[in-house]
Each structure stands twice: as structure tokens, then as C-alpha cells.
Design an enzyme around this catalytic site. Structure first.
Site, PDB file in Angstrom:
ATOM      1  N   HIS A  37      85.594  27.016 -62.292  1.00 37.15           N
ATOM      2  CA  HIS A  37      84.760  28.062 -62.926  1.00 37.15           C
ATOM      3  C   HIS A  37      85.849  28.540 -64.321  1.00 37.15           C
ATOM      4  O   HIS A  37      86.783  28.642 -64.027  1.00 37.15           O
ATOM      5  CB  HIS A  37      84.695  29.342 -62.342  1.00 37.15           C
ATOM      6  CG  HIS A  37      84.099  30.418 -63.053  1.00 37.15           C
ATOM      7  ND1 HIS A  37      84.617  31.792 -62.667  1.00 37.15           N
ATOM      8  CD2 HIS A  37      83.040  30.588 -63.767  1.00 37.15           C
ATOM      9  CE1 HIS A  37      83.736  32.452 -63.561  1.00 37.15           C
ATOM     10  NE2 HIS A  37      82.973  31.976 -64.339  1.00 37.15           N
ATOM     11  N   HIS A  62      77.897  33.675 -70.947  1.00 36.48           N
ATOM     12  CA  HIS A  62      77.035  32.961 -70.075  1.00 36.48           C
ATOM     13  C   HIS A  62      75.301  32.716 -70.655  1.00 36.48           C
ATOM     14  O   HIS A  62      75.101  31.928 -70.734  1.00 36.48           O
ATOM     15  CB  HIS A  62      76.816  33.646 -68.661  1.00 36.48           C
ATOM     16  CG  HIS A  62      78.211  33.572 -67.930  1.00 36.48           C
ATOM     17  ND1 HIS A  62      79.108  34.503 -68.000  1.00 36.48           N
ATOM     18  CD2 HIS A  62      78.967  32.556 -67.264  1.00 36.48           C
ATOM     19  CE1 HIS A  62      80.231  34.289 -67.245  1.00 36.48           C
ATOM     20  NE2 HIS A  62      80.190  32.891 -66.951  1.00 36.48           N
ATOM     21  N   ARG A 137      90.608  45.127 -46.172  1.00 32.23           N
ATOM     22  CA  ARG A 137      89.398  45.792 -45.505  1.00 32.23           C
ATOM     23  C   ARG A 137      89.003  47.108 -46.204  1.00 32.23           C
ATOM     24  O   ARG A 137      89.859  47.857 -45.915  1.00 32.23           O
ATOM     25  CB  ARG A 137      89.905  46.154 -43.753  1.00 32.23           C
ATOM     26  CG  ARG A 137      88.869  46.237 -42.976  1.00 32.23           C
ATOM     27  CD  ARG A 137      88.057  47.562 -43.253  1.00 32.23           C
ATOM     28  NE  ARG A 137      87.108  47.761 -42.205  1.00 32.23           N
ATOM     29  CZ  ARG A 137      85.809  47.946 -42.577  1.00 32.23           C
ATOM     30  NH1 ARG A 137      85.582  47.635 -43.595  1.00 32.23           N
ATOM     31  NH2 ARG A 137      84.945  47.987 -41.399  1.00 32.23           N
ATOM     32  N   CYS A 182      94.360  45.238 -38.541  1.00 27.90           N
ATOM     33  CA  CYS A 182      93.010  45.945 -38.404  1.00 27.90           C
ATOM     34  C   CYS A 182      92.787  46.042 -36.921  1.00 27.90           C
ATOM     35  O   CYS A 182      92.908  45.066 -35.968  1.00 27.90           O
ATOM     36  CB  CYS A 182      91.950  45.366 -39.041  1.00 27.90           C
ATOM     37  SG  CYS A 182      90.311  45.886 -38.934  1.00 27.90           S
ATOM     38  N   TYR A 312      86.995  54.183 -33.887  1.00 26.01           N
ATOM     39  CA  TYR A 312      88.281  53.859 -33.461  1.00 26.01           C
ATOM     40  C   TYR A 312      88.320  54.517 -31.859  1.00 26.01           C
ATOM     41  O   TYR A 312      89.629  54.497 -31.619  1.00 26.01           O
ATOM     42  CB  TYR A 312      89.382  53.915 -34.426  1.00 26.01           C
ATOM     43  CG  TYR A 312      89.420  53.080 -35.446  1.00 26.01           C
ATOM     44  CD1 TYR A 312      89.825  51.972 -35.331  1.00 26.01           C
ATOM     45  CD2 TYR A 312      88.524  53.315 -36.871  1.00 26.01           C
ATOM     46  CE1 TYR A 312      89.831  50.931 -36.313  1.00 26.01           C
ATOM     47  CE2 TYR A 312      88.516  52.491 -37.573  1.00 26.01           C
ATOM     48  CZ  TYR A 312      89.073  51.430 -37.652  1.00 26.01           C
ATOM     49  OH  TYR A 312      88.741  50.354 -38.576  1.00 26.01           O
TER      50      TYR A 312
HETATM   51  N1  MTE Z   1      90.995  55.099 -48.184  1.00 21.64           N
HETATM   52  C1  MTE Z   1      90.880  53.924 -47.373  1.00 21.64           C
HETATM   53  N2  MTE Z   1      91.651  53.513 -46.666  1.00 21.64           N
HETATM   54  C2  MTE Z   1      91.844  52.560 -45.778  1.00 21.64           C
HETATM   55  C3  MTE Z   1      90.560  51.688 -45.601  1.00 21.64           C
HETATM   56  C4  MTE Z   1      89.436  52.336 -46.405  1.00 21.64           C
HETATM   57  O1  MTE Z   1      88.319  51.600 -46.526  1.00 21.64           O
HETATM   58  N3  MTE Z   1      89.491  53.174 -47.306  1.00 21.64           N
HETATM   59  N4  MTE Z   1      90.407  50.803 -44.728  1.00 21.64           N
HETATM   60  C5  MTE Z   1      91.268  51.171 -43.576  1.00 21.64           C
HETATM   61  C6  MTE Z   1      91.502  49.858 -42.575  1.00 21.64           C
HETATM   62  S1  MTE Z   1      90.050  49.902 -41.536  1.00 21.64           S
HETATM   63  C7  MTE Z   1      92.410  48.961 -42.538  1.00 21.64           C
HETATM   64  S2  MTE Z   1      92.505  47.709 -41.604  1.00 21.64           S
HETATM   65  C8  MTE Z   1      93.305  48.849 -43.753  1.00 21.64           C
HETATM   66  C9  MTE Z   1      93.487  47.697 -44.464  1.00 21.64           C
HETATM   67  O2  MTE Z   1      94.561  47.677 -45.420  1.00 21.64           O
HETATM   68  P1  MTE Z   1      94.297  46.278 -46.404  1.00 21.64           P
HETATM   69  O3  MTE Z   1      92.951  46.388 -47.243  1.00 21.64           O
HETATM   70  O4  MTE Z   1      95.350  46.739 -47.619  1.00 21.64           O
HETATM   71  O5  MTE Z   1      94.679  45.300 -45.684  1.00 21.64           O
HETATM   72  O6  MTE Z   1      93.236  50.014 -44.448  1.00 21.64           O
HETATM   73  C10 MTE Z   1      92.707  51.415 -44.204  1.00 21.64           C
HETATM   74  N5  MTE Z   1      92.854  52.303 -45.066  1.00 21.64           N
HETATM   75 MO    MO Z   2      90.652  48.415 -40.031  1.00 19.35          MO
END
Ligand code: MTE
Ligand code: MO
Length: 463
Positions: A37, A62, A137, A182, A312
Site C-alpha cells: 500500500h 483514490h 485494548r 489485560c 472485572y
Molecule cells: N480510558 C481508558 N483507559 C483504559 C482502557 C480504555 O478503554 N479506556 N482500557 C483498559 C484496559 S482493559 C487495558 S487492558 C489497558 C490496556 O492498555 P494499552 O492499550 O495501553 O495496552 O488499558 C486500560 N485503560
Molecule cells: Mo483489559
């Protein structure tokens, strides 16, 4: 040519499953094209699993050039969209369109929101994970924050303070190296036993960085924010995700809770919380809130699914009827099946270890992996078996061994060798932390409906 639903198409966001995009009513498999790309292989990943129209609206080159569709795109066509909605991308207001460009080397589970793992064969190549290989994540689009307007609010029952990033950077800083994992890491392996709900992470929702920032404890002390009613520190992100951690963790002089503005010597990348993120070493990923907006010292835990709700909480393994129990029922009708308030939310994570790769050299095979435990508990031993747990040997601990007592925030790498076996073997590992906690053999008694905290023995077949 086949017809595919939008739902099916949205699952094709990784090299493993194939990277698909749509244009008008057609579906294209662009897996082999991404390296070619012209706009960069990473940029094109933003459109994975969906329509490229919104992106082409921005990058007009494009649509101004017919040969792109005729000569490049059409040969990659694999089918058509089932129940094609020709207005789907009209006046699109795709909230993900401003998400940052990301490495196409990550293993993507989804791109909107982004859920991606550190590539398996890279994990133990770097004791400190490079920023572009860090797992991602996100629950939402990545906030687009103007640093000149950014403010952090910190409040307690009595006082309220506002900080800009420049003001935070003037305070005494600290650097710490932590591993973050995570809560859903290795969920795929729980699913092998019984269905759970959530992203089916393999072992790569874990990474390590050096963070620089201000200890939250220092600010609380300097501003006199503490009083004896306070039990929790709530943290809220600009995207609305929030969580809390116990005040004891924050005020522990050895706890190392940081308001971090640098990750591996750079401004924190947008995906990982730019401009400010809280780092809670030894605690589950979710407590490390990104893009922080508010910090509230309170006698209560944070509201919301990530703290008081279902997301959680370690639901017991005998609540297992996924077909008949609506997960929301447990949450909404608090007295219905179990009282969710009686189940503690995950803070520190349990002991974990995984095999990242097995390679052959001369007359030996070498297994490599990582081990990590929550709460700063160091790794004192890793046991490896090359015959599915019948006999064991001690692995050599490599980078990360000997971290300070109860401050071993980062993972420990390990290595174990045997003579090349005649037959196929099953390699497995288990680790022991400084509290002599070890990992369960099977998933059965730690399995849970949300698929959290899987730390059963990790197994790989070789060859
Ligand atoms: N504001 C915010 N903080 C967050 C999240 C999010 O979606 N929003 N995801 C959480 C989750 S579930 C995880 S596992 C980690 C992932 O951090 P990374 O994306 O820097 O690896 O951030 C956490 N902090
Ligand atoms: Mo997570």
C-alpha cells in the site's frame, strides 16, 4: 462469488483470518496487498473489516484515479455484501476515523475499537516492549486531545485542583518499569474448556514499558488531599472509562502509582493514553486508565461496569450456564443469582507464565517464555515439562530476575532446553512467585463466565 454479512466481514482484521475491506457492494481480501500500500501498510489497517469509503473521502487520490479500483482493488475481490446498504457510508461520521495509525504487525482482534496483541514471536525478543508493538485494548475511539486545552482535575472531599501537563512536568518525576496485562489475557484458552464472553485473547495481551511521571502520592501529600474517610482513588478517562484503586496502594511509598506522561522515553502514544495515564504497577490492565480527566479521592469505589459491575469480577466457576444466564441479569438483578457486590473486583493479578516460542538449535530444542505476577511479587522459579507434566526441570531465569522484593513490577524471561525428542512433545510451564503462589494445572476450577485471570499451565505442542 460468495456473499458475506457485515458481521462476518468485521471479523476479518488480522493476517491470520485475512484482512478484508469493502467498497460499494464488494468485499476484498487485501491481506497480501497491505505491504504494497503506497500510503503505508499501517494506515490501511484502519479500514480493516469495514468500508474504505470514509478513508477515501479524506485521501481523495483514490477516487480521483479509476485505475485504483479497476487494476488494484478488483483483482482482490472475493465476494459481495449480503443485504448491502448503499447508504451505510453516506455522510459518514465514523467516530474511529481519527484513530492513530498502528503497526500492521500487531495481531488484531478488532479495529473499531482497537483490540490487538503484541505479535507472539516478538514478545520475548524485547524485555521492554517497543511502543509500536505494545498490545492495545481500547473500549472506544481514541480521544483526540489538544494539549493546550488539556487539564487534569484532582479532587478530594474538600479540595479541588487543576493541573496542566506543563505543571505536572515541573514536579519531581520518577521512572518505573512495569508489565501490564489485560484481565482477559489467555481467554481463548478458557474458551477451549467452556464458552466465555469477550475478546478471545491468546497470550499477547501483555507488554512492558518504562514510564516516566509524577507519583500520585506526592501530589496528594503536597495538596493535603487525604483524610481518614478516603478509601479509594477513582480515575476517569476522557472516553468515559473509569475505575478505582484502593488508597493503600496509592499512598504506599513503595507502591509506585504514577501519573505518567512518557512511555519508553517518548510522549505516551495516543493509543496508550496521551497525554496522561495512570500507571498502577502489579494491578490488572483496566486500573491503568488512559487519557485521564478526573481523579477523585472518595470513600466509594468508582461506579460503572469496570469496577462495581460485572466486567472485572471473578464470578465462581460453578455459575456456568452461559446459555440460560444472561450475563446482564447477574448485573441488573443484583439479587437474582449472586450478589455481584459480594464479589471483589480484580486488582492485583495472579501468577502467570507462558511459552512464547520453541526453537531448534543443533541437538537441542529451546523453550522461551515470560513469567509475571501481580502485586510486585517476583518470580522465584519457573518449571518446564517437555512431556505434558510427567517430569519437570527448572528453567533458567533471564532478564527481570532479582527485582526488588514486592516491587517486581516487570516480567521475568526464562529459557529451558532438552535434547531433540524423537516424537511430538507437549511443552508446559508453570511459575512460582515470591509468596509461593503457583498456577493451577487446569482451567476447570478457575474458569469463569467473563473469561478473566486465566493462568492455568500454558501448553504448546512441538513440533
Ligand atoms: N480510558 C481508558 N483507559 C483504559 C482502557 C480504555 O478503554 N479506556 N482500557 C483498559 C484496559 S482493559 C487495558 S487492558 C489497558 C490496556 O492498555 P494499552 O492499550 O495501553 O495496552 O488499558 C486500560 N485503560
Ligand atoms: Mo483489559
Amino acid at each position: 462469488l460468495k456473499k458475506y454479512t457485515y458481521e462476518e466481514i468485521s471479523k476479518h482484521t488480522s493476517k491470520e483470518n485475512g484482512i478484508w475491506v469493502t467498497y460499494k457492494d464488494s468485499v476484498f481480501d487485501i491481506t497480501d496487498f497491505i505491504n504494497n500500500h503506497p500510503g503505508g501498510k499501517d494506515k490501511i489497517m484502519l479500514a480493516a473489516g469495514k468500508g474504505i469509503e470514509p478513508y477515501w473521502d479524506i485521501y481523495k487520490q483514490h477516487t480521483n484515479n479509476e485505475s485504483i479500483v479497476n487494476d488494484i482493488l478488483n483483482p482482490m475481490r472475493i465476494g459481495f455484501i449480503k443485504e448491502y446498504d448503499k447508504n451505510k457510508y453516506n455522510n459518514v461520521n465514523d467516530p474511529y476515523i481519527k484513530d492513530p495509525t498502528r503497526s500492521s504487525d500487531l495481531n488484531y482482534h478488532s479495529v473499531t475499537p482497537c483490540n490487538a496483541e503484541t505479535p507472539l514471536d516478538e514478545i520475548t525478543n524485547n524485555w521492554i516492549t517497543p511502543n509500536d508493538l505494545w498490545y492495545i485494548r481500547n473500549h472506544n475511539p481514541v480521544p483526540n486531545i489538544d494539549i493546550n486545552k488539556y487539564k487534569l482535575n484532582i479532587s478530594s472531599t474538600s479540595n479541588d485542583y487543576i493541573f496542566t501537563i506543563d505543571e505536572l512536568k515541573k514536579l519531581k518525576s520518577k521512572k518505573i518499569i512495569t508489565t501490564m496485562q489485560c484481565g482477559g489475557n489467555r481467554r481463548n484458552n478458557l474458551n477451549d474448556y467452556k464458552k466465555t464472553s469477550g475478546t478471545l485473547w491468546n497470550i499477547g495481551a501483555i507488554s512492558t514499558a518504562e514510564w516516566k511521571g509524577v507519583p500520585l502520592r506526592d501530589i496528594i501529600i503536597q495538596k493535603g488531599l487525604l483524610n481518614d474517610k478516603i478509601k479509594h482513588v477513582q480515575i476517569e478517562g476522557i472516553d468515559g472509562v473509569k475505575a478505582s484503586i484502593p488508597i493503600e496502594k496509592v499512598m504506599n511509598i513503595y507502591g509506585d502509582v504514577l501519573l505518567a506522561y512518557e512511555m519508553n522515553g517518548e510522549d505516551i502514544p495516543r493509543d496508550h493514553g496521551y497525554p496522561l495515564r495512570i500507571i498502577v504497577p502489579g494491578h490488572v490492565g483496566i486500573r491503568n486508565i488512559k487519557w485521564i480527566k478526573n481523579i477523585i479521592l472518595s470513600k466509594e469505589e468508582a461506579e460503572g461496569t469496570w469496577q462495581k459491575g460485572i466486567s472485572y469480577k471473578g464470578i465462581p466457576h460453578y455459575i456456568d450456564d452461559v446459555n440460560n444466564i444472561n450475563i446482564d441479569d447477574i448485573y441488573l438483578h443484583r439479587q437474582y443469582i449472586i450478589n455481584i457486590d459480594d464479589i471483589a473486583p480484580i486488582q492485583e493479578m495472579p501468577i502467570q507464565s507462558c511459552i512464547t516460542n520453541i526453537t531448534k538449535s543443533h541437538d537441542e530444542i529451546i523453550a522461551k517464555g515470560f513469567a509475571w505476577s501481580g502485586g510486585g511479587r517476583g518470580i522465584i522459579r519457573v518449571d518446564v515439562s517437555f512431556n505434558d507434566g510427567k517430569t519437570w526441570k527448572m528453567a533458567n531465569l533471564k532478564e527481570g530476575r532479582g527485582q526488588p522484593f514486592n516491587k517486581a513490577w516487570a516480567w521475568t524471561f526464562w529459557e529451558a532446553k532438552i535434547d531433540i525428542p524423537k516424537d511430538k512433545v507437549t511443552v508446559c510451564c508453570k511459575a512460582i512467585d515470591s509468596s509461593y503462589n503457583t498456577q493451577p494445572e487446569k482451567q476447570e476450577t478457575t474458569w469463569n463466565i467473563r473469561g478473566l485471570n486465566n493462568n492455568s499451565w500454558h501448553k504448546i505442542k512441538y513440533p
